[in-house]
Design a protein around this motif. Sequence first.
Motif, PDB file in Angstrom:
ATOM      1  N   VAL A 137      34.300  56.860  26.343  1.00 16.48           N
ATOM      2  CA  VAL A 137      34.449  57.583  25.072  1.00 16.48           C
ATOM      3  C   VAL A 137      33.976  56.676  23.943  1.00 16.48           C
ATOM      4  CG1 VAL A 137      36.423  58.910  25.939  1.00 16.48           C
ATOM      5  CG2 VAL A 137      36.817  56.784  24.669  1.00 16.48           C
ATOM      6  N   GLY A 138      33.770  57.285  22.762  1.00 16.57           N
ATOM      7  CA  GLY A 138      33.433  56.468  21.602  1.00 16.57           C
ATOM      8  C   GLY A 138      34.581  55.524  21.281  1.00 16.57           C
ATOM      9  N   ARG A 139      35.748  56.111  21.143  1.00 12.41           N
ATOM     10  CA  ARG A 139      36.994  55.377  20.944  1.00 12.41           C
ATOM     11  C   ARG A 139      38.129  56.350  21.167  1.00 12.41           C
ATOM     12  NH1 ARG A 139      38.802  57.169  16.050  1.00 12.41           N
ATOM     13  NH2 ARG A 139      37.199  58.037  14.679  1.00 12.41           N
ATOM     14  N   ILE A 140      39.326  55.861  21.370  1.00 18.90           N
ATOM     15  CA  ILE A 140      40.485  56.742  21.484  1.00 18.90           C
ATOM     16  C   ILE A 140      40.633  57.511  20.171  1.00 18.90           C
ATOM     17  CG2 ILE A 140      42.974  56.879  21.790  1.00 18.90           C
ATOM     18  CD1 ILE A 140      41.554  56.051  24.312  1.00 18.90           C
ATOM     19  N   GLY A 141      40.677  58.835  20.268  1.00 18.24           N
ATOM     20  CA  GLY A 141      40.802  59.652  19.076  1.00 18.24           C
ATOM     21  C   GLY A 141      39.488  60.049  18.440  1.00 18.24           C
ATOM     22  N   SER A 142      38.353  59.562  18.962  1.00 13.19           N
ATOM     23  CA  SER A 142      37.052  59.927  18.411  1.00 13.19           C
ATOM     24  C   SER A 142      36.760  61.394  18.700  1.00 13.19           C
ATOM     25  CB  SER A 142      35.950  59.048  19.009  1.00 13.19           C
ATOM     26  OG  SER A 142      35.839  59.275  20.411  1.00 13.19           O
ATOM     27  N   LEU A 143      35.720  61.909  18.056  1.00 14.55           N
ATOM     28  CA  LEU A 143      35.385  63.312  18.212  1.00 14.55           C
ATOM     29  C   LEU A 143      35.104  63.668  19.661  1.00 14.55           C
ATOM     30  CD1 LEU A 143      34.810  65.961  16.666  1.00 14.55           C
ATOM     31  CD2 LEU A 143      32.432  65.224  16.515  1.00 14.55           C
ATOM     32  N   ASP A 144      34.300  62.858  20.344  1.00 14.38           N
ATOM     33  CA  ASP A 144      33.988  63.164  21.740  1.00 14.38           C
ATOM     34  C   ASP A 144      35.238  63.116  22.608  1.00 14.38           C
ATOM     35  OD1 ASP A 144      33.751  60.270  23.382  1.00 14.38           O
ATOM     36  OD2 ASP A 144      33.404  60.128  21.235  1.00 14.38           O
ATOM     37  N   TYR A 145      36.151  62.183  22.310  1.00 11.37           N
ATOM     38  CA  TYR A 145      37.412  62.090  23.053  1.00 11.37           C
ATOM     39  C   TYR A 145      38.245  63.352  22.850  1.00 11.37           C
ATOM     40  CZ  TYR A 145      42.134  60.537  24.306  1.00 11.37           C
ATOM     41  OH  TYR A 145      43.392  60.456  24.856  1.00 11.37           O
ATOM     42  N   SER A 146      38.413  63.761  21.596  1.00  7.28           N
ATOM     43  CA  SER A 146      39.266  64.910  21.284  1.00  7.28           C
ATOM     44  C   SER A 146      38.707  66.201  21.856  1.00  7.28           C
ATOM     45  CB  SER A 146      39.441  65.043  19.774  1.00  7.28           C
ATOM     46  OG  SER A 146      40.054  63.899  19.222  1.00  7.28           O
ATOM     47  N   LEU A 147      37.394  66.405  21.696  1.00  8.36           N
ATOM     48  CA  LEU A 147      36.791  67.633  22.197  1.00  8.36           C
ATOM     49  C   LEU A 147      36.817  67.682  23.722  1.00  8.36           C
ATOM     50  CD1 LEU A 147      33.722  68.163  19.843  1.00  8.36           C
ATOM     51  CD2 LEU A 147      35.886  69.394  19.854  1.00  8.36           C
ATOM     52  N   SER A 148      36.517  66.556  24.351  1.00 10.74           N
ATOM     53  CA  SER A 148      36.532  66.539  25.813  1.00 10.74           C
ATOM     54  C   SER A 148      37.939  66.753  26.351  1.00 10.74           C
ATOM     55  CB  SER A 148      35.945  65.230  26.340  1.00 10.74           C
ATOM     56  OG  SER A 148      34.583  65.130  25.984  1.00 10.74           O
ATOM     57  N   SER A 149      38.919  66.263  25.625  1.00  6.04           N
ATOM     58  CA  SER A 149      40.304  66.508  26.007  1.00  6.04           C
ATOM     59  C   SER A 149      40.602  67.999  26.000  1.00  6.04           C
ATOM     60  CB  SER A 149      41.251  65.766  25.056  1.00  6.04           C
ATOM     61  OG  SER A 149      42.599  66.019  25.395  1.00  6.04           O
ATOM     62  N   LEU A 150      40.138  68.698  24.942  1.00  4.80           N
ATOM     63  CA  LEU A 150      40.337  70.143  24.844  1.00  4.80           C
ATOM     64  C   LEU A 150      39.613  70.868  25.968  1.00  4.80           C
ATOM     65  CD1 LEU A 150      41.284  72.697  23.303  1.00  4.80           C
ATOM     66  CD2 LEU A 150      39.242  72.461  21.876  1.00  4.80           C
ATOM     67  N   VAL A 151      38.379  70.474  26.223  1.00  6.02           N
ATOM     68  CA  VAL A 151      37.586  71.112  27.272  1.00  6.02           C
ATOM     69  C   VAL A 151      38.242  70.939  28.635  1.00  6.02           C
ATOM     70  CG1 VAL A 151      35.406  70.972  28.541  1.00  6.02           C
ATOM     71  CG2 VAL A 151      35.400  70.940  26.043  1.00  6.02           C
ATOM     72  N   LEU A 152      38.601  69.715  28.963  1.00  6.31           N
ATOM     73  CA  LEU A 152      39.180  69.451  30.281  1.00  6.31           C
ATOM     74  C   LEU A 152      40.535  70.119  30.435  1.00  6.31           C
ATOM     75  CD1 LEU A 152      38.133  65.718  30.719  1.00  6.31           C
ATOM     76  CD2 LEU A 152      37.135  67.732  31.811  1.00  6.31           C
ATOM     77  N   ASP A 153      41.302  70.147  29.356  1.00  8.61           N
ATOM     78  CA  ASP A 153      42.598  70.818  29.417  1.00  8.61           C
ATOM     79  C   ASP A 153      42.424  72.298  29.739  1.00  8.61           C
ATOM     80  OD1 ASP A 153      45.589  70.765  28.862  1.00  8.61           O
ATOM     81  OD2 ASP A 153      44.946  72.263  27.382  1.00  8.61           O
ATOM     82  N   SER A 154      41.419  72.928  29.135  1.00  7.39           N
ATOM     83  CA  SER A 154      41.183  74.351  29.391  1.00  7.39           C
ATOM     84  C   SER A 154      40.729  74.592  30.824  1.00  7.39           C
ATOM     85  CB  SER A 154      40.136  74.893  28.415  1.00  7.39           C
ATOM     86  OG  SER A 154      38.840  74.439  28.758  1.00  7.39           O
ATOM     87  N   MET A 155      40.210  73.541  31.474  1.00  6.56           N
ATOM     88  CA  MET A 155      39.738  73.656  32.855  1.00  6.56           C
ATOM     89  C   MET A 155      40.755  73.147  33.865  1.00  6.56           C
ATOM     90  SD  MET A 155      35.745  72.523  32.398  1.00  6.56           S
ATOM     91  CE  MET A 155      34.601  73.568  31.491  1.00  6.56           C
ATOM     92  N   GLY A 156      41.943  72.816  33.385  1.00  7.94           N
ATOM     93  CA  GLY A 156      43.007  72.400  34.285  1.00  7.94           C
ATOM     94  C   GLY A 156      43.041  70.926  34.589  1.00  7.94           C
ATOM     95  N   ALA A 157      42.351  70.117  33.784  1.00  7.09           N
ATOM     96  CA  ALA A 157      42.358  68.665  33.970  1.00  7.09           C
ATOM     97  C   ALA A 157      42.932  68.002  32.726  1.00  7.09           C
ATOM     98  CB  ALA A 157      40.959  68.152  34.267  1.00  7.09           C
ATOM     99  N   ASN A 158      43.160  66.689  32.810  1.00  8.10           N
ATOM    100  CA  ASN A 158      43.750  65.938  31.699  1.00  8.10           C
ATOM    101  C   ASN A 158      42.978  64.637  31.543  1.00  8.10           C
ATOM    102  OD1 ASN A 158      45.290  64.388  29.929  1.00  8.10           O
ATOM    103  ND2 ASN A 158      47.258  65.057  30.781  1.00  8.10           N
TER     104      ASN A 158
END
Length: 342
Positions: A137-158
């Motif tokens: 990730v760019g950094r913890i809390g960065s845009l790519d981190y936050s968006l990927s967290s949302l994406v993976l959560d919607s797909m059943g991952a964390n």
Amino acid sequence: MPSKLTRLLAPFVILGAFSVCAMAQSDAPFRLIVTHLEPPLVPNSVMDLAETLGYFDQEGVNVELVRVQQTPSALAALQAGEGEMANIGVDALLQAIAAGATDLRAVTSPNKALPFLIAAKDEITSVEDLAGARFGVGRIGSLDYSLSSLVLDSMGANIDQSQIVALGQPNVRAQALAAGQIDATTMSIGTWLSLPDTTGLHVLVDQEAYFTAAPLVNKVNAVPGNVLAERPDDVAAVIRALIRISRDVAADPQVWVEGMAGALPNVDAAVLDALVASFATSWSVNGGMSADELAYTADWLFGTEDFSTATPLALEDWVSFVPADAALATLGTVEDMDPADR
């Protein structure tokens, strides 16, 4: 026979070609801070091309691009008076306003939805396989981190079940993935296509699936209150230029391909053709300022951990539609693409 979009945009292309738009108010440099060191292989590149192809000049505004790395540096430069406008992450803008920079306002978004995807080693065949894997990730809390967290959560991952590795810019993360130093990361489709060798790698979550899961406005161009008050015509002129080039590219993708070929001569023409095809509906032909999309984005962000102690902001507390509406009053609105809802 011309496409529906070409027919819709033709009057606006002609309008731009004759430069009948109102001129800006000042010859003083208008410094636009961007978070890339060279034109990026994403729709945000319209800011660079508007400079090199003369769109800002046609609007009578003397734009200088100030290049920094990542949103924190851009925001710091804007607040220090080192620029009049900055292309920054919505999350950083909301955090700055919540922390007391209450005069900052988003006025346009030349690229609402960055075309992100998640790439991974071939051994990782599903998002569930990311558990325990090294995720860059760019950094913890960065845009790519936050968006990927949302994406993976919607797909059943964390994402937090992965080993998070902070590496900075997307090209650095991509190189680390190619070198086997990490197992997966988020990057733009442009970064993916520019990798010289993807042997042993594949796209785990493609850009369509990524943005279906995370339909958020990622970045906006923000200005301080004194710029809005003192240089409103210049702000509107910048937005007009960005809208005009976005419309020209939407009507004729070769405008982008040829502009980027001149800016990045080492990029293969086939890559540029593939990219512009994938961006067909991504251009901010009305300024990228949908009230519904911006409100959705803010609502989601204020529900994240980074905003756990922040008081949610009303839309008018961080967005000004006035400059974009001034630009659209001259250019008109294109229907069926990039909602201009208010």
